[in-house]
Design a protein around this motif. Structure first.
Motif, short mmCIF file in Angstrom:
data_model
loop_
_atom_site.label_atom_id
_atom_site.label_comp_id
_atom_site.label_asym_id
_atom_site.label_seq_id
_atom_site.Cartn_x
_atom_site.Cartn_y
_atom_site.Cartn_z
N VAL A 139 59.44 -11.12 4.75
CA VAL A 139 59.00 -10.04 3.86
C VAL A 139 57.96 -9.18 4.57
N TYR A 140 57.04 -9.81 5.25
CA TYR A 140 56.02 -9.07 5.99
C TYR A 140 56.65 -8.24 7.10
N LEU A 141 57.56 -8.83 7.86
CA LEU A 141 58.22 -8.09 8.95
C LEU A 141 59.05 -6.93 8.42
N PHE A 142 59.73 -7.14 7.30
CA PHE A 142 60.52 -6.06 6.70
C PHE A 142 59.60 -4.91 6.26
N THR A 143 58.48 -5.24 5.64
CA THR A 143 57.52 -4.22 5.21
C THR A 143 56.95 -3.47 6.41
N LEU A 144 56.65 -4.18 7.47
CA LEU A 144 56.13 -3.56 8.67
C LEU A 144 57.17 -2.61 9.28
N GLN A 145 58.42 -3.05 9.36
CA GLN A 145 59.48 -2.21 9.91
C GLN A 145 59.71 -0.97 9.05
N THR A 146 59.64 -1.11 7.75
CA THR A 146 59.80 0.02 6.84
C THR A 146 58.68 1.04 7.08
N GLY A 147 57.47 0.59 7.24
CA GLY A 147 56.36 1.50 7.51
C GLY A 147 56.53 2.23 8.83
N ILE A 148 56.99 1.53 9.85
CA ILE A 148 57.21 2.16 11.15
C ILE A 148 58.30 3.22 11.04
N GLU A 149 59.36 2.91 10.33
CA GLU A 149 60.46 3.87 10.17
C GLU A 149 60.02 5.11 9.37
N LYS A 150 59.23 4.90 8.34
CA LYS A 150 58.73 6.05 7.57
C LYS A 150 57.82 6.93 8.43
N ARG A 151 57.05 6.31 9.29
CA ARG A 151 56.18 7.09 10.18
C ARG A 151 57.02 7.95 11.11
N ARG A 152 58.11 7.40 11.64
CA ARG A 152 59.01 8.18 12.51
C ARG A 152 59.59 9.37 11.76
N VAL A 153 60.01 9.14 10.53
CA VAL A 153 60.58 10.22 9.72
C VAL A 153 59.54 11.31 9.48
N LEU A 154 58.32 10.91 9.14
CA LEU A 154 57.26 11.88 8.89
C LEU A 154 56.89 12.65 10.15
N GLU A 155 56.88 12.00 11.30
CA GLU A 155 56.58 12.69 12.55
C GLU A 155 57.67 13.72 12.86
N ALA A 156 58.94 13.37 12.62
CA ALA A 156 60.03 14.32 12.85
C ALA A 156 59.93 15.50 11.89
N ALA A 157 59.61 15.21 10.63
CA ALA A 157 59.46 16.29 9.65
C ALA A 157 58.29 17.19 10.01
N SER A 158 57.22 16.60 10.51
CA SER A 158 56.05 17.38 10.93
C SER A 158 56.41 18.30 12.08
N LYS A 159 57.19 17.80 13.03
CA LYS A 159 57.60 18.63 14.16
C LYS A 159 58.47 19.79 13.68
N ASP A 160 59.40 19.52 12.75
CA ASP A 160 60.24 20.58 12.21
C ASP A 160 59.41 21.60 11.44
N ALA A 161 58.43 21.13 10.68
CA ALA A 161 57.56 22.05 9.94
C ALA A 161 56.78 22.93 10.90
#
Length: 146
Positions: free
Chosen positions: A20-42
């Motif tokens: 559960v902890y590893l899944f939560t950690l991976q989800t946070g890392i993936e969301k950060r990648r998505v936000l960084e890509a969106a920030s670059k597009d913005a």
């Protein structure tokens, strides 16, 4: 409770909670990648808008003209030049075809620049309206344009 049962319960809790902890950690890392890509597009969208504004500043307030045959494109020779930071420059800085920024940027001494605008990556809507009726008329006219 016996010591053996306590250790068994603790091991079972660890086995259940670790994934559960590893899944939560991976989800946070993936969301950060998505936000960084969106920030670059913005940032690129802002660059497109600011490049038109910068063009207008150099041309007595006139924004770039629309292309006579291609919808939503700048006219030939009026596309503003815009660049975005492309990351740290590695190796010798001797490529005359690339742009660089020198200084102390994000702990880097040299950062590469890449063109922020390409014909395929943006569209240019060189119209302005000041009422809803004009906006609807513009939309209707654009729908009829090939």
């Amino acid at each position: 409770m016996k010591a053996g049962a306590y250790k068994g319960t603790l091991a079972l809790a660890a086995v259940i909670l670790l994934p559960v902890y590893l899944f939560t950690l991976q989800t946070g890392i993936e969301k950060r990648r998505v936000l960084e890509a969106a920030s670059k597009d913005a940032g690129r969208i802002s660059t497109v808008a600011l490049s038109g504004w910068a063009y207008a500043q150099r041309h007595d307030g006139l924004w770039p003209e629309l292309h006579p045959t291609i919808s939503f494109a700048y006219a030939p020779d009026t596309r503003p030049q815009s660049f975005a930071l492309a990351g740290s420059a590695e190796g010798p800085v001797d490529d005359a075809l690339r742009g660089y920024v020198l200084g102390n940027l994000n702990k880097d001494r040299v950062m590469r620049l890449e063109p922020a605008l390409t014909e395929e990556a943006f569209f240019y809507l060189g119209y302005a309206v000041d009422s809803e009726a004009q906006g609807i008329a513009l939309i209707d006219a654009l729908k009829q344009t090939p």
